[in-house]
Scaffold this active site. Structure first.
Site, short mmCIF file in Angstrom:
data_model
loop_
_atom_site.label_atom_id
_atom_site.label_comp_id
_atom_site.label_asym_id
_atom_site.label_seq_id
_atom_site.Cartn_x
_atom_site.Cartn_y
_atom_site.Cartn_z
N CYS A 30 0.85 -1.20 0.00
CA CYS A 30 0.00 0.00 0.00
C CYS A 30 0.88 1.24 0.00
O CYS A 30 0.55 2.25 -0.64
CB CYS A 30 -0.95 0.00 1.19
SG CYS A 30 -2.39 -1.07 0.98
N HIS B 108 -0.61 -10.32 -4.47
CA HIS B 108 0.33 -10.03 -5.55
C HIS B 108 0.59 -11.28 -6.35
O HIS B 108 0.57 -12.39 -5.82
CB HIS B 108 1.65 -9.45 -5.02
CG HIS B 108 2.31 -10.27 -3.94
ND1 HIS B 108 1.86 -10.26 -2.63
CD2 HIS B 108 3.36 -11.13 -3.97
CE1 HIS B 108 2.63 -11.07 -1.91
NE2 HIS B 108 3.53 -11.62 -2.70
N HIS C 42 3.52 -12.92 -8.78
CA HIS C 42 4.88 -12.84 -9.28
C HIS C 42 4.88 -13.24 -10.75
O HIS C 42 4.26 -14.25 -11.11
CB HIS C 42 5.78 -13.84 -8.54
CG HIS C 42 5.91 -13.64 -7.06
ND1 HIS C 42 7.04 -13.12 -6.48
CD2 HIS C 42 5.07 -13.90 -6.04
CE1 HIS C 42 6.89 -13.08 -5.16
NE2 HIS C 42 5.69 -13.56 -4.87
P1 5GP Z 1 5.78 -13.24 -1.16
O1 5GP Z 1 6.94 -13.83 -0.41
O2 5GP Z 1 4.79 -12.59 -0.20
O3 5GP Z 1 5.13 -14.15 -2.14
O4 5GP Z 1 6.39 -12.09 -2.05
C1 5GP Z 1 6.74 -10.85 -1.57
C2 5GP Z 1 7.79 -10.29 -2.51
O5 5GP Z 1 7.90 -8.90 -2.28
C3 5GP Z 1 9.18 -10.88 -2.28
O6 5GP Z 1 9.62 -11.48 -3.50
C4 5GP Z 1 10.03 -9.67 -1.91
O7 5GP Z 1 11.33 -9.70 -2.45
C5 5GP Z 1 9.23 -8.51 -2.44
N1 5GP Z 1 9.36 -7.27 -1.69
C6 5GP Z 1 9.28 -7.12 -0.33
N2 5GP Z 1 9.44 -5.82 0.00
C7 5GP Z 1 9.62 -5.15 -1.17
C8 5GP Z 1 9.84 -3.76 -1.47
O8 5GP Z 1 9.89 -2.88 -0.60
N3 5GP Z 1 9.99 -3.43 -2.78
C9 5GP Z 1 9.93 -4.38 -3.78
N4 5GP Z 1 10.09 -3.94 -5.03
N5 5GP Z 1 9.72 -5.68 -3.53
C10 5GP Z 1 9.57 -6.06 -2.25
ZN ZN Z 2 -1.80 -3.29 1.20
#
Ligand code: 5GP
Ligand code: ZN
Length: 113
Positions: A6, A99, A101
């Site tokens: 957010c 999100h 990927h």
């Molecule tokens: P999850 O582990 O929840 O599937 O994916 C979260 C993703 O967000 C991770 O791949 C992590 O590297 C990325 N991420 C976390 N914080 C940030 C940020 O501040 N900026 C960006 N660009 N990516 C982030």
């Molecule tokens: Zn959010």
């Protein structure tokens, strides 16, 4: 709202934007797991894939359509790519804002884990 994504939507945390419209933002992952690693998110705070409902499904569908367009524009279609949405603890979700990927540019492993 104490949510990293957010804050990225609000411009309070910088990001490398790849795409933006009134409902969706896409930006490069800060810790890329593949040569191309982009996150596509709804601007509205939806906590996870588990929170997709009939009501917000049109927004989720738009997020997916944008992901497909980005993959095309990034030149990933020919080699193929992977779309991932980690949901909850066992999947390793670390940011509680829905999100997807986009991972491409290398051969993905076959394992689902
Ligand atoms: P999850 O582990 O929840 O599937 O994916 C979260 C993703 O967000 C991770 O791949 C992590 O590297 C990325 N991420 C976390 N914080 C940030 C940020 O501040 N900026 C960006 N660009 N990516 C982030
Ligand atoms: Zn959010």
């Amino acid at each position: 709202m104490d949510c990293i994504f957010c804050k990225i939507v609000a411009g309070e945390i910088p990001s490398t934007k790849v795409y933006e419209d009134d409902r969706v933002l896409a930006f490069r992952d800060i810790a890329p797991q593949a040569p191309t690693h982009i996150l596509v998110i709804p601007k509205e705070h939806i906590p996870s894939f588990a929170c997709i409902t009939e009501e917000n499904a049109p927004l989720a569908a738009h997020v997916l359509a944008v992901a497909a367009k980005i993959a095309h524009d990034e030149g990933l279609e020919e080699g193929g790519y992977r779309i991932v949405s980690n949901c909850g603890e066992n999947a390793g979700q670390t940011v509680p804002h829905l999100h997807f990927h986009i991972l491409g540019g290398r051969k993905m492993t076959i394992e689902m884990a």
